[in-house]
Design a protein around this motif. Structure first.
Motif, PDB file in Angstrom:
ATOM      1  N   TYR A   1     -45.500 -34.776 -63.209  1.00 46.13           N
ATOM      2  CA  TYR A   1     -44.601 -33.988 -64.058  1.00 46.13           C
ATOM      3  C   TYR A   1     -44.587 -32.534 -63.615  1.00 46.13           C
ATOM      4  CZ  TYR A   1     -44.310 -37.873 -67.377  1.00 46.13           C
ATOM      5  OH  TYR A   1     -44.072 -39.083 -67.961  1.00 46.13           O
ATOM      6  N   GLN A   2     -43.423 -31.915 -63.765  1.00 47.75           N
ATOM      7  CA  GLN A   2     -43.262 -30.510 -63.434  1.00 47.75           C
ATOM      8  C   GLN A   2     -42.780 -29.763 -64.676  1.00 47.75           C
ATOM      9  OE1 GLN A   2     -44.009 -29.110 -60.627  1.00 47.75           O
ATOM     10  NE2 GLN A   2     -43.878 -30.618 -58.986  1.00 47.75           N
ATOM     11  N   PHE A   3     -42.911 -28.447 -64.644  1.00 49.00           N
ATOM     12  CA  PHE A   3     -42.317 -27.606 -65.665  1.00 49.00           C
ATOM     13  C   PHE A   3     -40.809 -27.892 -65.685  1.00 49.00           C
ATOM     14  CE2 PHE A   3     -40.603 -23.308 -66.856  1.00 49.00           C
ATOM     15  CZ  PHE A   3     -41.030 -23.345 -68.179  1.00 49.00           C
ATOM     16  N   PRO A   4     -40.186 -28.042 -66.869  1.00 49.52           N
ATOM     17  CA  PRO A   4     -38.772 -28.451 -66.923  1.00 49.52           C
ATOM     18  C   PRO A   4     -37.825 -27.600 -66.094  1.00 49.52           C
ATOM     19  CG  PRO A   4     -39.753 -28.602 -69.091  1.00 49.52           C
ATOM     20  CD  PRO A   4     -40.781 -27.969 -68.213  1.00 49.52           C
ATOM     21  N   ALA A   5     -38.096 -26.316 -65.952  1.00 50.57           N
ATOM     22  CA  ALA A   5     -37.203 -25.466 -65.164  1.00 50.57           C
ATOM     23  C   ALA A   5     -37.401 -25.660 -63.665  1.00 50.57           C
ATOM     24  CB  ALA A   5     -37.405 -24.000 -65.517  1.00 50.57           C
ATOM     25  N   GLY A   6     -38.473 -26.366 -63.278  1.00 51.57           N
ATOM     26  CA  GLY A   6     -38.751 -26.599 -61.866  1.00 51.57           C
ATOM     27  C   GLY A   6     -40.007 -25.884 -61.407  1.00 51.57           C
ATOM     28  N   ALA A   7     -40.607 -26.391 -60.343  1.00 56.44           N
ATOM     29  CA  ALA A   7     -41.774 -25.741 -59.761  1.00 56.44           C
ATOM     30  C   ALA A   7     -41.372 -24.367 -59.209  1.00 56.44           C
ATOM     31  CB  ALA A   7     -42.358 -26.606 -58.643  1.00 56.44           C
ATOM     32  N   PRO A   8     -42.298 -23.406 -59.180  1.00 62.94           N
ATOM     33  CA  PRO A   8     -41.961 -22.061 -58.686  1.00 62.94           C
ATOM     34  C   PRO A   8     -41.307 -22.071 -57.306  1.00 62.94           C
ATOM     35  CG  PRO A   8     -44.103 -22.022 -59.756  1.00 62.94           C
ATOM     36  CD  PRO A   8     -43.682 -23.469 -59.707  1.00 62.94           C
ATOM     37  N   ALA A   9     -41.830 -22.885 -56.383  1.00 60.02           N
ATOM     38  CA  ALA A   9     -41.256 -22.925 -55.034  1.00 60.02           C
ATOM     39  C   ALA A   9     -39.841 -23.487 -55.048  1.00 60.02           C
ATOM     40  CB  ALA A   9     -42.147 -23.753 -54.111  1.00 60.02           C
ATOM     41  N   HIS A  10     -39.579 -24.428 -55.949  1.00 65.04           N
ATOM     42  CA  HIS A  10     -38.244 -25.025 -56.025  1.00 65.04           C
ATOM     43  C   HIS A  10     -37.260 -24.063 -56.674  1.00 65.04           C
ATOM     44  CE1 HIS A  10     -40.442 -29.181 -56.056  1.00 65.04           C
ATOM     45  NE2 HIS A  10     -40.508 -28.571 -54.872  1.00 65.04           N
ATOM     46  N   ARG A  11     -37.713 -23.278 -57.627  1.00 67.81           N
ATOM     47  CA  ARG A  11     -36.828 -22.270 -58.238  1.00 67.81           C
ATOM     48  C   ARG A  11     -36.523 -21.161 -57.223  1.00 67.81           C
ATOM     49  NH1 ARG A  11     -39.438 -20.927 -64.053  1.00 67.81           N
ATOM     50  NH2 ARG A  11     -37.332 -20.147 -64.542  1.00 67.81           N
ATOM     51  N   ALA A  12     -37.517 -20.821 -56.413  1.00 67.35           N
ATOM     52  CA  ALA A  12     -37.285 -19.820 -55.369  1.00 67.35           C
ATOM     53  C   ALA A  12     -36.282 -20.336 -54.338  1.00 67.35           C
ATOM     54  CB  ALA A  12     -38.604 -19.448 -54.689  1.00 67.35           C
ATOM     55  N   ALA A  13     -36.375 -21.637 -54.006  1.00 66.79           N
ATOM     56  CA  ALA A  13     -35.413 -22.228 -53.078  1.00 66.79           C
ATOM     57  C   ALA A  13     -34.004 -22.187 -53.674  1.00 66.79           C
ATOM     58  CB  ALA A  13     -35.812 -23.669 -52.751  1.00 66.79           C
ATOM     59  N   GLY A  14     -33.910 -22.421 -54.998  1.00 67.76           N
ATOM     60  CA  GLY A  14     -32.616 -22.346 -55.663  1.00 67.76           C
ATOM     61  C   GLY A  14     -32.020 -20.954 -55.588  1.00 67.76           C
ATOM     62  N   ALA A  15     -32.859 -19.940 -55.780  1.00 65.83           N
ATOM     63  CA  ALA A  15     -32.371 -18.562 -55.672  1.00 65.83           C
ATOM     64  C   ALA A  15     -31.866 -18.282 -54.259  1.00 65.83           C
ATOM     65  CB  ALA A  15     -33.480 -17.586 -56.053  1.00 65.83           C
ATOM     66  N   ALA A  16     -32.573 -18.813 -53.260  1.00 66.26           N
ATOM     67  CA  ALA A  16     -32.145 -18.620 -51.870  1.00 66.26           C
ATOM     68  C   ALA A  16     -30.835 -19.350 -51.592  1.00 66.26           C
ATOM     69  CB  ALA A  16     -33.240 -19.113 -50.914  1.00 66.26           C
ATOM     70  N   TRP A  17     -30.685 -20.549 -52.131  1.00 64.99           N
ATOM     71  CA  TRP A  17     -29.458 -21.317 -51.921  1.00 64.99           C
ATOM     72  C   TRP A  17     -28.262 -20.594 -52.553  1.00 64.99           C
ATOM     73  CZ3 TRP A  17     -27.713 -25.062 -48.971  1.00 64.99           C
ATOM     74  CH2 TRP A  17     -26.559 -25.746 -49.331  1.00 64.99           C
ATOM     75  N   MET A  18     -28.434 -20.060 -53.756  1.00 70.47           N
ATOM     76  CA  MET A  18     -27.329 -19.381 -54.431  1.00 70.47           C
ATOM     77  C   MET A  18     -27.017 -18.038 -53.789  1.00 70.47           C
ATOM     78  SD  MET A  18     -27.810 -20.447 -58.453  1.00 70.47           S
ATOM     79  CE  MET A  18     -29.579 -20.244 -58.543  1.00 70.47           C
ATOM     80  N   ARG A  19     -27.991 -17.460 -53.114  1.00 70.27           N
ATOM     81  CA  ARG A  19     -27.734 -16.211 -52.391  1.00 70.27           C
ATOM     82  C   ARG A  19     -26.672 -16.438 -51.315  1.00 70.27           C
ATOM     83  NH1 ARG A  19     -32.759 -15.224 -50.833  1.00 70.27           N
ATOM     84  NH2 ARG A  19     -33.225 -14.599 -52.979  1.00 70.27           N
ATOM     85  N   ARG A  20     -26.609 -17.654 -50.788  1.00 70.31           N
ATOM     86  CA  ARG A  20     -25.592 -17.994 -49.792  1.00 70.31           C
ATOM     87  C   ARG A  20     -24.188 -17.854 -50.365  1.00 70.31           C
ATOM     88  NH1 ARG A  20     -22.711 -21.645 -46.974  1.00 70.31           N
ATOM     89  NH2 ARG A  20     -23.261 -21.986 -44.786  1.00 70.31           N
ATOM     90  N   SER A  21     -24.063 -18.043 -51.687  1.00 73.38           N
ATOM     91  CA  SER A  21     -22.773 -17.923 -52.374  1.00 73.38           C
ATOM     92  C   SER A  21     -22.521 -16.524 -52.909  1.00 73.38           C
ATOM     93  CB  SER A  21     -22.704 -18.933 -53.526  1.00 73.38           C
ATOM     94  OG  SER A  21     -22.796 -20.258 -53.056  1.00 73.38           O
ATOM     95  N   GLY A  22     -23.455 -15.609 -52.659  1.00 70.98           N
ATOM     96  CA  GLY A  22     -23.277 -14.241 -53.115  1.00 70.98           C
ATOM     97  C   GLY A  22     -23.944 -13.929 -54.435  1.00 70.98           C
ATOM     98  N   VAL A  23     -24.722 -14.857 -54.976  1.00 68.37           N
ATOM     99  CA  VAL A  23     -25.429 -14.634 -56.241  1.00 68.37           C
ATOM    100  C   VAL A  23     -26.817 -14.083 -55.947  1.00 68.37           C
ATOM    101  CG1 VAL A  23     -26.383 -15.720 -58.303  1.00 68.37           C
ATOM    102  CG2 VAL A  23     -24.150 -16.425 -57.456  1.00 68.37           C
ATOM    103  N   GLU A  24     -27.060 -12.895 -56.400  1.00 66.83           N
ATOM    104  CA  GLU A  24     -28.391 -12.288 -56.272  1.00 66.83           C
ATOM    105  C   GLU A  24     -29.132 -12.470 -57.585  1.00 66.83           C
ATOM    106  OE1 GLU A  24     -29.776 -11.134 -53.617  1.00 66.83           O
ATOM    107  OE2 GLU A  24     -28.012 -11.229 -52.298  1.00 66.83           O
ATOM    108  N   THR A  25     -30.121 -13.327 -57.572  1.00 68.08           N
ATOM    109  CA  THR A  25     -30.893 -13.587 -58.775  1.00 68.08           C
ATOM    110  C   THR A  25     -32.352 -13.762 -58.389  1.00 68.08           C
ATOM    111  OG1 THR A  25     -30.994 -14.933 -60.797  1.00 68.08           O
ATOM    112  CG2 THR A  25     -30.638 -16.107 -58.710  1.00 68.08           C
TER     113      THR A  25
END
Length: 484
Positions: A157-181
């Protein structure tokens, strides 16, 4: 497009087997008629009333039988096909599907691929990514994972929002679309449709109004209805949702939520310019409306400012890797205003619990080592090649004339020909395309247009065959179809 008038030859139709005795029971059904017809068909199939192989009434015959428009029946049959209930055979009609699985021990995977041609039909109605080097990349990553000593972190089981590394990967993926988060504002989801569900369940309540494009992704409109939201269409133009129409809709008062796709709108392929995006953001902020921005196709139209950057406290940004990488990796991401991160996490916990950690780990590795970027570039190149085939066979304008190369083409049928007739003519020749009615929101008449998906075909040869058949069907038109 220069296509002379002709008549598509239709082979003689065999007598229906069992369909004459079946009439959809629409009593007690709420919502759109097409869904009621599809639900009734599903119940008849499940109950054995319509066994596999039964040929269903033609669109026109069933429309007369029920006293509805042919467009309603076309939309119902398209929904039934999407659910895997029906398929077509060249020149013969629509049939109830039988079992279609690869048997255990046959060397293949057990499952159904509803996007693949059945009975000679070529399905150009489903938006799915083209497949190529993804499978080799997946095999290599799975082999590397299998060699690891401890897979515990991705199997529990993981934290519902995702593991820290997976959330960081999501931020990197969205940066490709111009979203800085930042990772703390990212929630990992089981695909974009799961992100849509979590977003709407977090902020909206039954009876709230959801404003969306007058032509919209059917999965979104179906979800909204099941959540008890009141759907209101907002007019579109060549750049997508019109700010004046959104302004007028927001003046109605009450809680207002907006769902829109600024980059490669589905189905029209519209892309908002920078000024349009600024105007839409200003309307949302002025009326304190919360927007859900869908960017699942945005990688095909980069370089635009996301609404999430223009109105960050009024936007939930949702996307996934399904179109850029592969749909089987059920991984999506949400970027949220800080005040909504905890509520969205609780919604994730209450519904899905968490995105599949193993899938999220694969995607995180691909984002980190450059595989995701390589596969995305391949997808862009492949989609461009498929668009070139469509431009040649359907005589469409190219990018120099301003057309966006996307997973699908949106064609307006002009000069008196109806989109339903084109869809029927194409079906008789063994090709599925989607009519505008499948995307219509509200009770207005849909435009006479069709959506042609270029990415669903297995390869360029299958695509060329399908488009050639479609071009033959379009020859029935008094004049040429015009690209919207």
């Amino acid at each position: 497009m220069t296509i002379t008038a002709a008549t598509v030859a239709r082979p003689s139709q065999p007598k229906p087997r069992g369909a004459d005795a079946w009439k959809p029971n629409l009593a007690g059904h709420d919502g759109p008629l097409y869904l009621a017809i599809a639900d009734s068909l599903a119940a008849a199939v499940a109950g054995g009333i319509l066994p596999p192989g039964t040929r269903l009434p033609t669109h026109r015959d069933l429309a007369i039988r029920l006293g509805v428009t042919i467009g309603t029946v076309t939309r119902a049959y398209a929904e039934a096909a999407r659910r895997g209930l029906t398929d077509g055979t060249v020149g013969r009609g629509t049939f109830v599907r039988g079992p279609d699985v690869t048997k255990p021990g046959s060397g293949g995977l057990v499952g159904i691929d509803h996007d693949r041609p059945v009975g000679g039909m070529i399905n150009l109605s489903v938006n799915r990514p083209a497949m190529g080097p993804q499978l080799e990349a997946l095999q290599a990553t799975l082999a590397h994972l299998a060699a690891q000593a401890d897979l515990g972190p991705v199997m529990g089981y993981q934290f519902p929002a995702g593991a820290p590394a997976h959330r960081a990967a999501g931020a990197a993926w969205m940066r490709r679309s111009g979203v800085e988060t930042t990772p703390d504002r990212v929630v990992v989801t089981a695909g974009c449709q799961n992100a849509q569900t979590v977003a709407l369940m977090t902020v909206a309540r039954p009876g709230d109004v959801l404003l969306t494009e007058a032509l919209a992704y059917p999965g979104l409109t179906s979800l909204a209805r099941r959540l008890g939201l009141v759907l209101e269409p907002v007019a579109l133009d060549a750049e997508g949702m019109r700010p004046d129409a959104l302004e007028a809709a927001c003046r109605g008062g009450g809680r207002r939520f907006v769902y829109l796709t600024p980059s490669i709108q589905n189905p029209t392929t519209a892309v908002m310019g920078e000024e349009r995006r600024r105007q839409i953001a200003e309307v949302a902020m002025r009326h304190d409306a919360l927007m859900v921005e869908d960017d699942v196709h945005g990688f095909l139209a980069p370089g635009h400012t996301p609404l999430a950057m223009l109105a960050p406290e009024h936007t939930i940004f949702v996307t996934s890797v399904s179109k850029a990488l592969m749909p089987g990796l059920r991984v999506g991401y949400m970027a949220l205003p800080k005040r909504l991160v905890d509520p969205a996490t609780e919604t994730m916990r209450a519904t899905t619990l968490m995105a599949p950690p193993l899938m999220a780990e694969i995607v995180a590795r691909w984002i980190g080592d450059g595989t995701a970027e390589r596969l995305t570039r391949w997808q862009i190149t492949e989609i461009a090649a498929r668009n070139e085939i469509a431009e040649r066979l359907l005589e469409l304008p190219g990018p120099r004339e301003g057309r966006i190369r996307s997973f699908h083409v949106w064609l307006k049928i002009e000069n008196g020909r109806r989109a339903d007739d084109v869809v029927e003519a194409a079906r008789a020749l063994g090709v599925h395309v989607a009519p505008a009615a499948a995307f219509q929101v509200g009770r207005a008449f849909p435009p006479e247009a069709i959506r042609i998906s270029l990415s669903a075909a297995a390869d360029h040869g299958e695509l060329a065959r399908g488009l050639s058949r479609l071009a033959e069907a379009l020859r029935c038109c008094p004049d040429e179809p015009a690209l919207i």
